[in-house]
Design an enzyme around this catalytic site. Structure first.
Site, PDB file in Angstrom:
ATOM      1  N   ARG A 103      11.326   3.995   3.655  1.00 18.91           N
ATOM      2  CA  ARG A 103      10.862   2.982   4.606  1.00 18.91           C
ATOM      3  C   ARG A 103      12.060   2.126   4.952  1.00 18.91           C
ATOM      4  NH1 ARG A 103       5.615  -0.737   4.876  1.00 18.91           N
ATOM      5  NH2 ARG A 103       4.867   1.298   5.534  1.00 18.91           N
TER       6      ARG A 103
ATOM      7  N   LYS B  13      24.328  -5.913  -1.416  1.00 15.89           N
ATOM      8  CA  LYS B  13      25.774  -6.195  -1.368  1.00 15.89           C
ATOM      9  C   LYS B  13      26.423  -5.519  -0.166  1.00 15.89           C
ATOM     10  CE  LYS B  13      26.038  -6.144  -6.429  1.00 15.89           C
ATOM     11  NZ  LYS B  13      26.435  -5.263  -7.528  1.00 15.89           N
TER      12      LYS B  13
ATOM     13  N   HIS C  68       5.172   6.370  11.523  1.00 17.45           N
ATOM     14  CA  HIS C  68       4.634   6.273  10.164  1.00 17.45           C
ATOM     15  C   HIS C  68       3.646   7.439  10.009  1.00 17.45           C
ATOM     16  CE1 HIS C  68       3.306   4.678   6.467  1.00 17.45           C
ATOM     17  NE2 HIS C  68       2.883   3.489   6.830  1.00 17.45           N
TER      18      HIS C  68
ATOM     19  N   ARG D  24       0.800  -1.227   0.000  1.00 20.44           N
ATOM     20  CA  ARG D  24       0.000   0.000   0.000  1.00 20.44           C
ATOM     21  C   ARG D  24       0.832   1.275   0.000  1.00 20.44           C
ATOM     22  NH1 ARG D  24      -3.362  -3.646   2.218  1.00 20.44           N
ATOM     23  NH2 ARG D  24      -1.433  -4.373   3.124  1.00 20.44           N
ATOM     24  N   THR D  25       1.750   1.364   0.955  1.00 17.51           N
ATOM     25  CA  THR D  25       2.441   2.637   1.148  1.00 17.51           C
ATOM     26  C   THR D  25       3.281   2.998  -0.078  1.00 17.51           C
ATOM     27  OG1 THR D  25       2.455   2.167   3.496  1.00 17.51           O
ATOM     28  CG2 THR D  25       3.911   3.919   2.757  1.00 17.51           C
TER      29      THR D  25
HETATM   30  C1  NCD Z   1       1.739  -0.797   8.500  1.00 20.38           C
HETATM   31  C2  NCD Z   1       3.233  -0.629   8.482  1.00 20.38           C
HETATM   32  O1  NCD Z   1       3.919  -1.110   7.578  1.00 20.38           O
HETATM   33  O2  NCD Z   1       3.694   0.025   9.396  1.00 20.38           O
HETATM   34  N1  NCD Z   1       1.123  -0.926   7.280  1.00 20.38           N
HETATM   35  C3  NCD Z   1       0.979   0.139   6.428  1.00 20.38           C
HETATM   36  O3  NCD Z   1       1.847   0.962   6.246  1.00 20.38           O
HETATM   37  N2  NCD Z   1      -0.198   0.250   5.782  1.00 20.38           N
HETATM   38  C4  NCD Z   1       1.242  -1.671   9.555  1.00 20.38           C
HETATM   39  C5  NCD Z   1       1.629  -3.124   9.530  1.00 20.38           C
HETATM   40  O4  NCD Z   1       2.583  -3.536   8.905  1.00 20.38           O
HETATM   41  O5  NCD Z   1       0.949  -3.855  10.238  1.00 20.38           O
END
Ligand code: NCD
Length: 318
Positions: free
Chosen positions: A105, A83, A133, A55-56
């Protein structure tokens, strides 16, 4: 507003409302046949993903593209990171490519903060370890505001007096941490409902209440946010069994009847259906799970637009 978005704590109430209101404006564009705006033409946004994401990552990509930015997707798998290249060297490479914004991320808490010291562009934290987040919290606040106030009444409003219960694996959840900070900045009362083993030690200093009893919290909630049990981050046994966890902290159809009629059910995804949330709850009309994903694109458009200082938005006729 800051140049970077690392933590929900970086956002004042006014900053948060500006982002949510800008997202409302952009949402009306998403309903048009041509969704693209020229606002970030000529800018480069790099998506730097060291951890898996569906999703993100897609949502940031769609957001940047709808604003006409050039997008470079960089995933750690298949790159020189595999690497052993360090975050710093990766950052310097991106810098040399002229990235105006880096969306990162990373599995390590604090990675986004570190990166912000090494690059000249804007850094947006898309999840760092168990830390934060912030764009997820913004899209959650946007979703709550729209659903509980209605689209017409939403603009300019905070979440004053609304009661939000966040349930489950708070310990490993960057979503929970960012939401507690942002929702309380916007005036909501947040309660965490979780077993004591899944709450961080420092929770006493967070701006929220704590309960071990989900059933007593549900009738008082306007929104309930279910968290994924993050087994991949668990290094010990935090509860006796998955069945026992679901029995006490899972939301099934029977337990859902304890909610007031207007209350909504949220989940950031990915879900463990049958563990923290039953399928019939996830698919019920109270669920905002699919809306949260759609809202993620508009909210991230607003974040990129505001942080990168894009050209003025065209007047949108309602
Ligand atoms: C979350 C995350 O990756 O922090 N998901 C997200 O970004 N939609 C929550 C999760 O992984 O449970």
């Amino acid at each position: 507003m800051n140049r970077h978005l690392i933590s929900a704590a970086d956002l004042s109430r006014d900053d948060s409302l500006l982002i949510l209101d800008t997202a409302e404006e952009l949402a009306s564009i998403a309903d048009r046949p041509i969704k693209k705006l020229p606002t970030l033409r000529g800018r480069t946004v790099v998506n730097l993903f060291f951890e898996d994401s569906t999703r993100t990552r897609i949502s940031f990509e769609a957001a940047a593209k709808r604003l006409s930015a050039d997008v470079i997707n960089f995933s750690a798998k298949g790159s020189s990171v595999a690497k052993g290249e360090s975050l710093k060297d990766t950052a310097l490479t991106l810098e040399a490519m002229g990235a105006d914004a880096v969306v990162i991320r990373h599995g390590a808490s604090g990675a986004a903060h570190r990166l912000a010291r090494w690059v000249r562009g804007t850094v947006v934290n898309a999840g760092d370890g168990t830390h934060e987040h912030p764009t997820q919290a913004l899209l959650d606040a946007f979703t709550i505001r729209r659903r509980l106030l209605g689209i017409e009444r939403a603009r300019g409003q905070g979440l004053d007096g609304m009661r939000v219960t966040i349930v489950g694996d708070v310990l490993h959840s960057r979503v929970a941490r960012s939401n507690v900070l942002l929702l309380s900045t916007l005036g909501a009362h947040v309660t965490l409902a979780a077993p004591p083993t899944l709450l961080p030690l420092a929770v006493g200093s967070w701006p929220c209440g704590v309960s071990y009893d989900l059933d007593s919290e549900l009738p008082k909630s306007d929104a309930v946010m279910m968290l994924r049990v993050q087994q991949e981050r668990m290094t010990a046994a935090y509860f006796p069994s998955v069945r026992e966890y679901s029995r006490r902290y899972g939301l099934d159809a029977t337990r859902m009847t304890r909610l007031p009629d207007h209350a909504i059910v949220m989940h950031p995804g990915p879900m463990n259906r049958g563990v923290e949330i039953a399928a019939e709850v996830a698919d019920s009309p109270r669920s905002t799970i699919v809306e949260q994903v759609a809202n993620g694109v508009t909210v991230r458009m607003a974040v990129l637009y505001l942080l990168l200082g894009g050209a003025e938005l065209p007047a949108v006729t309602q």
